[in-house]
Design a protein around this motif. Structure first.
Motif, PDB file in Angstrom:
ATOM      1  N   ALA A 174      -5.299  -5.059   0.656  1.00  0.00           N
ATOM      2  CA  ALA A 174      -4.000  -5.330   0.192  1.00  0.00           C
ATOM      3  C   ALA A 174      -4.006  -6.543  -0.821  1.00  0.00           C
ATOM      4  N   TRP A 175      -4.854  -7.505  -0.697  1.00  0.00           N
ATOM      5  CA  TRP A 175      -5.122  -8.680  -1.571  1.00  0.00           C
ATOM      6  C   TRP A 175      -5.697  -8.258  -2.951  1.00  0.00           C
ATOM      7  N   VAL A 176      -6.724  -7.270  -2.888  1.00  0.00           N
ATOM      8  CA  VAL A 176      -7.203  -6.620  -4.095  1.00  0.00           C
ATOM      9  C   VAL A 176      -6.132  -6.103  -4.792  1.00  0.00           C
ATOM     10  N   ILE A 177      -5.306  -5.374  -4.234  1.00  0.00           N
ATOM     11  CA  ILE A 177      -4.096  -4.905  -4.931  1.00  0.00           C
ATOM     12  C   ILE A 177      -3.149  -5.889  -5.503  1.00  0.00           C
ATOM     13  N   LYS A 178      -3.025  -7.061  -4.710  1.00  0.00           N
ATOM     14  CA  LYS A 178      -2.173  -7.959  -5.279  1.00  0.00           C
ATOM     15  C   LYS A 178      -2.910  -8.840  -6.482  1.00  0.00           C
ATOM     16  N   GLY A 179      -4.331  -8.738  -6.393  1.00  0.00           N
ATOM     17  CA  GLY A 179      -5.075  -9.101  -7.437  1.00  0.00           C
ATOM     18  C   GLY A 179      -5.065  -8.180  -8.689  1.00  0.00           C
ATOM     19  N   LYS A 180      -4.134  -7.231  -8.732  1.00  0.00           N
ATOM     20  CA  LYS A 180      -4.138  -6.327  -9.833  1.00  0.00           C
ATOM     21  C   LYS A 180      -5.545  -5.486  -9.954  1.00  0.00           C
ATOM     22  N   ALA A 181      -6.132  -5.196  -8.825  1.00  0.00           N
ATOM     23  CA  ALA A 181      -7.338  -4.639  -9.208  1.00  0.00           C
ATOM     24  C   ALA A 181      -7.343  -3.322  -8.203  1.00  0.00           C
ATOM     25  N   ASP A 182      -8.456  -2.255  -8.319  1.00  0.00           N
ATOM     26  CA  ASP A 182      -8.248  -0.878  -7.983  1.00  0.00           C
ATOM     27  C   ASP A 182      -9.177  -0.941  -6.671  1.00  0.00           C
ATOM     28  N   PRO A 183      -8.583  -1.055  -5.272  1.00  0.00           N
ATOM     29  CA  PRO A 183      -9.652  -0.999  -4.243  1.00  0.00           C
ATOM     30  C   PRO A 183     -10.666   0.172  -4.184  1.00  0.00           C
TER      31      PRO A 183
ATOM     32  N   THR B  94      11.721  -9.739   1.838  1.00  0.00           N
ATOM     33  CA  THR B  94      11.528 -11.079   1.346  1.00  0.00           C
ATOM     34  C   THR B  94      11.240 -11.903   2.505  1.00  0.00           C
ATOM     35  N   ASP B  95      11.964 -11.706   3.579  1.00  0.00           N
ATOM     36  CA  ASP B  95      11.861 -12.585   4.762  1.00  0.00           C
ATOM     37  C   ASP B  95      10.401 -12.462   5.488  1.00  0.00           C
ATOM     38  N   GLU B  96       9.459 -11.363   4.779  1.00  0.00           N
ATOM     39  CA  GLU B  96       8.160 -11.400   5.328  1.00  0.00           C
ATOM     40  C   GLU B  96       7.221 -11.498   4.233  1.00  0.00           C
ATOM     41  N   ASP B  97       7.730 -12.401   3.195  1.00  0.00           N
ATOM     42  CA  ASP B  97       6.991 -12.516   2.054  1.00  0.00           C
ATOM     43  C   ASP B  97       6.418 -11.483   1.263  1.00  0.00           C
ATOM     44  N   GLY B  98       6.946 -10.407   1.362  1.00  0.00           N
ATOM     45  CA  GLY B  98       6.654  -9.075   0.718  1.00  0.00           C
ATOM     46  C   GLY B  98       5.811  -8.136   1.458  1.00  0.00           C
ATOM     47  N   TRP B  99       5.305  -8.466   2.453  1.00  0.00           N
ATOM     48  CA  TRP B  99       4.500  -7.541   3.217  1.00  0.00           C
ATOM     49  C   TRP B  99       5.211  -6.594   4.237  1.00  0.00           C
ATOM     50  N   ALA B 100       4.504  -5.599   4.743  1.00  0.00           N
ATOM     51  CA  ALA B 100       5.253  -4.722   5.408  1.00  0.00           C
ATOM     52  C   ALA B 100       4.048  -4.043   6.725  1.00  0.00           C
ATOM     53  N   ASP B 101       4.886  -3.386   7.519  1.00  0.00           N
ATOM     54  CA  ASP B 101       4.155  -3.028   8.699  1.00  0.00           C
ATOM     55  C   ASP B 101       3.282  -1.909   8.088  1.00  0.00           C
ATOM     56  N   VAL B 102       1.930  -1.609   8.602  1.00  0.00           N
ATOM     57  CA  VAL B 102       1.039  -0.814   7.877  1.00  0.00           C
ATOM     58  C   VAL B 102       1.585   0.739   8.212  1.00  0.00           C
ATOM     59  N   GLY B 103       1.621   1.456   6.938  1.00  0.00           N
ATOM     60  CA  GLY B 103       1.987   2.783   7.005  1.00  0.00           C
ATOM     61  C   GLY B 103       3.643   2.871   6.569  1.00  0.00           C
ATOM     62  N   HIS B 104       4.323   1.801   6.447  1.00  0.00           N
ATOM     63  CA  HIS B 104       5.582   1.476   5.935  1.00  0.00           C
ATOM     64  C   HIS B 104       5.535   0.783   4.609  1.00  0.00           C
ATOM     65  N   GLY B 105       4.527   0.688   3.867  1.00  0.00           N
ATOM     66  CA  GLY B 105       4.553   0.271   2.478  1.00  0.00           C
ATOM     67  C   GLY B 105       4.223   0.986   1.445  1.00  0.00           C
ATOM     68  N   THR B 106       3.562   0.313   0.563  1.00  0.00           N
ATOM     69  CA  THR B 106       3.063   1.194  -0.702  1.00  0.00           C
ATOM     70  C   THR B 106       1.621   1.452  -0.721  1.00  0.00           C
ATOM     71  N   VAL B 107       1.033   0.933  -0.025  1.00  0.00           N
ATOM     72  CA  VAL B 107      -0.556   0.951  -0.249  1.00  0.00           C
ATOM     73  C   VAL B 107      -1.002   2.617   0.274  1.00  0.00           C
ATOM     74  N   ASP B 108      -1.757   3.131  -0.454  1.00  0.00           N
ATOM     75  CA  ASP B 108      -2.129   4.467  -0.151  1.00  0.00           C
ATOM     76  C   ASP B 108      -3.519   4.585   1.117  1.00  0.00           C
ATOM     77  N   TRP B 109      -2.782   4.182   2.362  1.00  0.00           N
ATOM     78  CA  TRP B 109      -3.726   3.780   3.335  1.00  0.00           C
ATOM     79  C   TRP B 109      -4.691   5.360   3.879  1.00  0.00           C
ATOM     80  N   PRO B 110      -3.919   6.380   3.888  1.00  0.00           N
ATOM     81  CA  PRO B 110      -4.791   7.510   4.356  1.00  0.00           C
ATOM     82  C   PRO B 110      -6.017   7.774   3.372  1.00  0.00           C
TER      83      PRO B 110
ATOM     84  N   ALA C 108     -11.983   6.524   2.278  1.00  0.00           N
ATOM     85  CA  ALA C 108     -13.051   6.156   1.548  1.00  0.00           C
ATOM     86  C   ALA C 108     -13.840   4.721   2.176  1.00  0.00           C
ATOM     87  N   LEU C 109     -13.029   4.214   2.844  1.00  0.00           N
ATOM     88  CA  LEU C 109     -13.738   3.021   3.596  1.00  0.00           C
ATOM     89  C   LEU C 109     -14.655   3.726   4.821  1.00  0.00           C
ATOM     90  N   ARG C 110     -14.081   4.582   5.444  1.00  0.00           N
ATOM     91  CA  ARG C 110     -14.982   5.349   6.582  1.00  0.00           C
ATOM     92  C   ARG C 110     -16.073   5.834   5.873  1.00  0.00           C
TER      93      ARG C 110
END
Length: 249
Positions: free
Chosen positions: A160-169, A195-211, A216-218
């Motif tokens: 997520a920090w890679v994405i916040k740095g505007k890079a492609d994980p 905003t009360d959680e600094d813009g973070w989300a529970d995993v699977g409930h945000g915008t990161v393409d985790w599947p 890829a990580l595995r």
């Protein structure tokens, strides 16, 4: 096995209740951070909590100053807690290099600090934030220079920090996969939300393409997946919902 970064629960003491909650939720492991082993009493409390709940601690964060000034102490703590891999997680803004050579030299410094850790048989590397992906005036990406300066460093990728740095994980996984031995699994809320959680989300409930990123990580051989949220309003909710999500990825 999915792990849980205990930093996520720093605002929800006591530690023993957090460990019990995580074990009941189905976690088998946790990741430590510096404040949890600031003194002998803290280490004793953490070791007792792990033993009582059956949780393991295969990975842990240790600050660069501690690694440089007291490597034997770091090794002893790691041994007491069953840590297999140590990651250096941070450099203060005032100490961050501003040139490509500076980041190369910083990578070499981090690598030197880890020599006793590796000699003790432990894995060792760097954990990123977003600033390592912000291009320098000459176009150099600090992470590239850091990894070149520390050629044997492992990498705990905080996706997520890679994405916040505007890079492609995905591109970084493809390029540096063999060095990535752990990954932080956290999620980013849609713009303007949580905003009360600094813009973070529970995993699977945000915008990161985790599947797809998890696949890829595995495929790259990543061994440890550590669920994290930098500022949850309810750590039990976050822990439970995130683990339920990642089990489906």
């Amino acid at each position: 096995m999915f792990s849980y970064q205990l930093y996520s629960s720093r605002n929800f003491p006591p530690l023993d209740a957090t460990l019990a909650m995580l074990a009941a939720a189905g976690y088998g492991a946790v990741e430590g951070f510096g404040a949890l082993y600031a003194d002998a009493a803290s280490v004793d409390a953490l070791a007792a909590g792990l033993a009582k709940t059956g949780l393991k601690m295969p990975t842990a964060h240790f600050g660069l100053e501690q690694l440089e000034t007291d490597p034997d102490g770091c090794i002893a703590i790691a041994g007491r807690l069953g840590v297999e891999r140590v990651y250096c997680p941070w450099v203060h803004p005032d100490l961050r290099p501003t040139t490509a050579q500076g980041w190369h030299d910083f990578g070499a410094r981090v690598e030197r600090a880890g020599a006793p850790i590796r000699a003790a048989g432990l894995g060792y590397g760097w954990h990123n934030h977003d600033f390592e992906f912000v291009a320098l005036p000459d176009g150099t990406i600090p992470m590239t220079a850091l990894l070149k300066g520390g050629p044997t460093l492992e990498w705990e990728m905080d996706v997520a920090w890679v994405i916040k740095g505007k890079a492609d994980p995905a591109a970084w996984i493809a390029a540096e996969g063999p060095r990535i031995t752990s990954a932080h699994v956290k999620d980013i809320a849609p713009a303007g939300q949580n905003t009360d959680e600094d813009g973070w989300a529970d995993v699977g409930h945000g915008t990161v393409d985790w599947p797809n990123l998890m696949a890829a990580l595995r495929a790259a051989g990543v061994a440890h997946f550590i669920i994290e949220h930098d500022n949850p309003s309810d750590h039990a909710r976050f822990a439970q919902r995130s683990l339920a999500s990642v089990k489906g990825f």
